[in-house]
Scaffold this motif. Sequence first.
Motif, PDB file in Angstrom:
ATOM      1  N   ASN A   1      -0.582   1.988   0.386  1.00  0.00           N
ATOM      2  CA  ASN A   1      -1.891   1.546   0.262  1.00  0.00           C
ATOM      3  C   ASN A   1      -2.114   0.688  -1.178  1.00  0.00           C
ATOM      4  OD1 ASN A   1      -4.727   1.440   1.315  1.00  0.00           O
ATOM      5  ND2 ASN A   1      -5.213   2.522  -0.676  1.00  0.00           N
ATOM      6  N   TRP A   2      -1.933   1.111  -2.072  1.00  0.00           N
ATOM      7  CA  TRP A   2      -1.750   0.582  -3.574  1.00  0.00           C
ATOM      8  C   TRP A   2      -0.961  -0.670  -3.260  1.00  0.00           C
ATOM      9  CZ3 TRP A   2       2.739  -0.725  -6.194  1.00  0.00           C
ATOM     10  CH2 TRP A   2       2.412  -1.388  -7.435  1.00  0.00           C
ATOM     11  N   ARG A   3       0.316  -0.882  -2.720  1.00  0.00           N
ATOM     12  CA  ARG A   3       1.082  -1.751  -2.679  1.00  0.00           C
ATOM     13  C   ARG A   3       0.260  -3.012  -1.816  1.00  0.00           C
ATOM     14  NH1 ARG A   3       6.310  -2.525  -0.088  1.00  0.00           N
ATOM     15  NH2 ARG A   3       5.195  -1.605   1.846  1.00  0.00           N
ATOM     16  N   GLU A   4      -0.040  -2.729  -0.658  1.00  0.00           N
ATOM     17  CA  GLU A   4      -0.723  -3.678   0.239  1.00  0.00           C
ATOM     18  C   GLU A   4      -1.783  -4.331  -0.456  1.00  0.00           C
ATOM     19  OE1 GLU A   4      -0.986  -5.263   4.125  1.00  0.00           O
ATOM     20  OE2 GLU A   4       0.421  -3.877   3.337  1.00  0.00           O
ATOM     21  N   LEU A   5      -2.878  -3.590  -1.325  1.00  0.00           N
ATOM     22  CA  LEU A   5      -3.879  -4.304  -1.950  1.00  0.00           C
ATOM     23  C   LEU A   5      -3.348  -4.998  -3.123  1.00  0.00           C
ATOM     24  CD1 LEU A   5      -6.299  -1.142  -2.035  1.00  0.00           C
ATOM     25  CD2 LEU A   5      -6.395  -3.054  -0.453  1.00  0.00           C
ATOM     26  N   GLU A   6      -2.300  -4.608  -3.734  1.00  0.00           N
ATOM     27  CA  GLU A   6      -1.724  -5.565  -4.961  1.00  0.00           C
ATOM     28  C   GLU A   6      -1.144  -6.733  -4.459  1.00  0.00           C
ATOM     29  OE1 GLU A   6      -0.231  -6.665  -8.622  1.00  0.00           O
ATOM     30  OE2 GLU A   6      -1.995  -5.232  -7.768  1.00  0.00           O
ATOM     31  N   ALA A   7      -0.514  -6.685  -3.088  1.00  0.00           N
ATOM     32  CA  ALA A   7       0.206  -7.961  -2.583  1.00  0.00           C
ATOM     33  C   ALA A   7      -1.027  -8.938  -2.170  1.00  0.00           C
ATOM     34  CB  ALA A   7       1.090  -7.453  -1.261  1.00  0.00           C
ATOM     35  N   ARG A   8      -1.935  -8.349  -1.500  1.00  0.00           N
ATOM     36  CA  ARG A   8      -3.232  -9.265  -1.142  1.00  0.00           C
ATOM     37  C   ARG A   8      -3.817  -9.774  -2.664  1.00  0.00           C
ATOM     38  NH1 ARG A   8      -6.387  -5.956   3.670  1.00  0.00           N
ATOM     39  NH2 ARG A   8      -4.243  -5.611   4.990  1.00  0.00           N
ATOM     40  N   ARG A   9      -3.850  -8.853  -3.408  1.00  0.00           N
ATOM     41  CA  ARG A   9      -4.655  -9.563  -4.619  1.00  0.00           C
ATOM     42  C   ARG A   9      -3.642 -10.549  -5.289  1.00  0.00           C
ATOM     43  NH1 ARG A   9      -4.048  -9.414  -9.949  1.00  0.00           N
ATOM     44  NH2 ARG A   9      -2.327  -7.995  -9.897  1.00  0.00           N
ATOM     45  N   ARG A  10      -2.425 -10.647  -5.274  1.00  0.00           N
ATOM     46  CA  ARG A  10      -1.478 -11.486  -5.866  1.00  0.00           C
ATOM     47  C   ARG A  10      -1.253 -12.602  -4.806  1.00  0.00           C
ATOM     48  NH1 ARG A  10       3.465  -8.995  -8.091  1.00  0.00           N
ATOM     49  NH2 ARG A  10       4.120 -11.498  -8.349  1.00  0.00           N
ATOM     50  N   ASP A  11      -1.349 -12.365  -3.562  1.00  0.00           N
ATOM     51  CA  ASP A  11      -1.347 -13.345  -2.587  1.00  0.00           C
ATOM     52  C   ASP A  11       0.195 -13.560  -2.248  1.00  0.00           C
ATOM     53  OD1 ASP A  11      -1.512 -15.018  -0.335  1.00  0.00           O
ATOM     54  OD2 ASP A  11      -2.148 -16.696  -1.424  1.00  0.00           O
ATOM     55  N   VAL A  12       0.922 -12.409  -2.384  1.00  0.00           N
ATOM     56  CA  VAL A  12       2.468 -12.700  -2.203  1.00  0.00           C
ATOM     57  C   VAL A  12       2.763 -11.519  -1.080  1.00  0.00           C
ATOM     58  CG1 VAL A  12       3.092 -13.284  -4.527  1.00  0.00           C
ATOM     59  CG2 VAL A  12       2.924 -10.766  -3.987  1.00  0.00           C
ATOM     60  N   PRO A  13       4.177 -11.665  -0.503  1.00  0.00           N
ATOM     61  CA  PRO A  13       4.465 -10.737   0.584  1.00  0.00           C
ATOM     62  C   PRO A  13       4.671  -9.404   0.110  1.00  0.00           C
ATOM     63  CG  PRO A  13       5.843 -12.782   0.339  1.00  0.00           C
ATOM     64  CD  PRO A  13       4.990 -12.790  -0.761  1.00  0.00           C
ATOM     65  N   ARG A  14       4.667  -8.523   0.801  1.00  0.00           N
ATOM     66  CA  ARG A  14       4.805  -6.931   0.188  1.00  0.00           C
ATOM     67  C   ARG A  14       6.077  -6.762  -0.362  1.00  0.00           C
ATOM     68  NH1 ARG A  14       3.670  -6.473   5.789  1.00  0.00           N
ATOM     69  NH2 ARG A  14       1.507  -5.550   6.049  1.00  0.00           N
ATOM     70  N   GLY A  15       7.193  -7.376  -0.025  1.00  0.00           N
ATOM     71  CA  GLY A  15       8.562  -7.239  -0.790  1.00  0.00           C
ATOM     72  C   GLY A  15       8.723  -7.894  -2.026  1.00  0.00           C
ATOM     73  N   ARG A  16       7.600  -8.657  -2.512  1.00  0.00           N
ATOM     74  CA  ARG A  16       7.535  -9.459  -3.626  1.00  0.00           C
ATOM     75  C   ARG A  16       6.768  -8.421  -4.848  1.00  0.00           C
ATOM     76  NH1 ARG A  16       7.604 -15.288  -3.590  1.00  0.00           N
ATOM     77  NH2 ARG A  16       7.069 -15.063  -5.889  1.00  0.00           N
ATOM     78  N   THR A  17       6.302  -7.282  -4.287  1.00  0.00           N
ATOM     79  CA  THR A  17       5.731  -6.411  -5.244  1.00  0.00           C
ATOM     80  C   THR A  17       6.457  -5.200  -5.419  1.00  0.00           C
ATOM     81  OG1 THR A  17       4.545  -5.529  -3.306  1.00  0.00           O
ATOM     82  CG2 THR A  17       3.601  -7.057  -4.742  1.00  0.00           C
ATOM     83  N   VAL A  18       6.679  -4.186  -4.418  1.00  0.00           N
ATOM     84  CA  VAL A  18       7.702  -3.193  -4.476  1.00  0.00           C
ATOM     85  C   VAL A  18       8.005  -2.819  -2.968  1.00  0.00           C
ATOM     86  CG1 VAL A  18       8.153  -0.749  -5.122  1.00  0.00           C
ATOM     87  CG2 VAL A  18       6.287  -2.008  -6.481  1.00  0.00           C
ATOM     88  N   PRO A  19       9.358  -3.232  -2.717  1.00  0.00           N
ATOM     89  CA  PRO A  19       9.836  -3.155  -1.389  1.00  0.00           C
ATOM     90  C   PRO A  19       9.862  -1.622  -0.723  1.00  0.00           C
ATOM     91  CG  PRO A  19      11.444  -4.401  -2.756  1.00  0.00           C
ATOM     92  CD  PRO A  19      10.416  -3.850  -3.616  1.00  0.00           C
ATOM     93  N   ASP A  20       9.795  -1.575   0.689  1.00  0.00           N
ATOM     94  CA  ASP A  20       9.781  -0.144   1.123  1.00  0.00           C
ATOM     95  C   ASP A  20      10.589   0.631   0.746  1.00  0.00           C
ATOM     96  OD1 ASP A  20       7.793  -1.593   2.621  1.00  0.00           O
ATOM     97  OD2 ASP A  20       8.835  -1.144   4.532  1.00  0.00           O
TER      98      ASP A  20
END
Length: 232
Positions: free
Chosen positions: A149-168
């Motif tokens: 949930n945190w990762r999803e919101l962070e990816a949206r905030r930065r406007d990047v794919p999920r994998g560009r934050t912390v991969p699964d």
Amino acid sequence: DPKRMKVMHACSEDLEVIDHHLNTQSVNLVDTQLAHAFLSPHFSLSYQGLVEKYCGIKLPKQQTRSNWLRRPLTDEQITYAEKDALYLARLWLAIKDRLVGMERLSWFKEEMTHVLGQTADEPHEYYRGMKRAWRMSAQQLAILRGLSNWRELEARRRDVPRGRTVPDEYLIAIAEAPTVTRNFLVGLLPKPVALRYAKSLMEIYERSIEEDELPPVLPPALTQREGRVVKE
């Protein structure tokens, strides 16, 4: 406008954007890619492929992967974008005629109604689709739910794919760990990810451990045999 027919090609991602920004559900809309799937086993035929098949017109593909973020757009990009919509109505009418002829129009309409009724996954539900999540305990799933949930919101905030934050795979490893320290995360994660997110990940981990409401364990993944049946 329920009275006005809308025609799109491969509309699922567009509908997500419309739902997110306008908070509205599209009606009286048809997807030419989905409609063609009721006529042929080749589901994911491109717009260019369908226009050539049904209209006998070859469209240029050169601008497909050009930089659409740069402004101003080039004349070539604008011409490409115009043609990307120019034949949609004509294409739909040709496909519709064949659906009627094969008595499958009602099949397509039923599926289109289902597609338009779907809503985008909520951020706190994304963890359910992760590989290996079905093997985890309720406590581990609570941690994974918090992390994803945190990762999803962070990816949206930065406007990047999920994998560009912390991969699964890293979220799963963190959720399965009995304890999480900064040293553990530095050893687990790529250095740039650890530098940016170690503190947030530790906070989410600790907060998720205290969750009173644990999610139910997930059903097991399909067996190889079941997977083959689904694919067929």
